[in-house]
Design an enzyme around this catalytic site. Structure first.
Site: not given
Ligand code: URA
Length: 240
Positions: A106
């Protein structure tokens, strides 16, 4: 490996564009296996030829495998009109056509992201059946308990989605290491939501058996060694 035109070889390695290669050939500045190249469309086996351009030996690499320590605020994409992407972080000598992030973090997640142009490896790494383990450092807004550890190891169901058993090791009041073997959308955040917690910091520390090189500052990157490339697909797991 099939023979390839010298202009294509040099373009693939980001050494010279096709038109630059023509100029270099005219000036007699490209030597392959000891002989000066006379035409830009002459073909060679890039893996088994000694190619010298303007006095410098070309280290031909069929693919690149780059570990990036992604900072917050950077997108896991190849390009974006408005935001900086992980490929924008690469130094000039590691830029080439076809590179993409193998998997997503993310925008607000930090840590290890792999950038490659090896579609086969990326496919193997990301295929749900591969069960490549990934380790995350998590800080959340709730005090974690052994009950939460058990819920994770039993396998969490959140609404319509269920997640395979995951290992959680509590490292502080609100912090933990979590290992998962899937890559579902917002997986860690959703798993924590299901135990009533909001993730406030998330960093990926390991893919397969390859740890993020802690000597890389945020935004820095380096190529993986051959051993590390093999270890990306490892199914060995366990926190410690
Ligand atoms: N899980 C998440 O919620 N976000 C990420 O970026 C990676 C794994």
């Amino acid at each position: 490996m099939p023979l390839q035109r010298i202009d294509k070889i040099l373009a693939s390695q980001n050494i010279a564009s096709r038109s630059d290669t023509k100029t270099l050939v005219k000036k007699g500045l490209i030597i392959v296996n000891g002989l000066t190249v006379r035409k830009a469309d002459e073909k060679y086996d890039p893996l088994n030829s000694e190619i010298i351009v303007n006095g410098t030996k070309v280290e031909y690499k069929e693919h690149l495998y780059i570990m990036v320590n992604k900072p917050k605020g950077v997108l896991s994409a190849s390009r974006d009109k408005r935001n900086m992407t992980v490929t924008d972080l690469l130094p000039q000598h590691l830029k080439r056509e076809g590179l993409f992030p193998a998997g997503r973090l993310d925008k607000d997640t930090e840590g290890f992201i792999l950038i490659t142009d090896d579609g086969d490896l990326a496919h193997k790494m990301l295929a749900p059946k591969s069960h490549v383990y990934k380790l995350y450092q998590v800080i959340c807004d709730k005090e974690l308990t052994s009950d939460d550890v058990k819920k994770f190891s039993d396998g969490i169901t959140a609404g319509e989605i269920s997640f395979l058993p995951a290992e959680m090791k509590i490292t502080g009041k609100n912090s933990a290491l979590v290992e998962i073997c899937e890559g579902k959308f917002h997986q860690i955040k959703k798993m924590f939501q299901s135990i009533g917690a909001e993730v406030i910091y998330l960093k990926r520390l390991r893919i397969g058996e390859v740890f993020l090189d802690e000597s890389l500052s945020k935004g820095e990157c380096r190529e993986l060694s051959n051993t590390e490339i093999q270890k990306l697909l490892s199914r060995k797991h366990g926190i410690d």
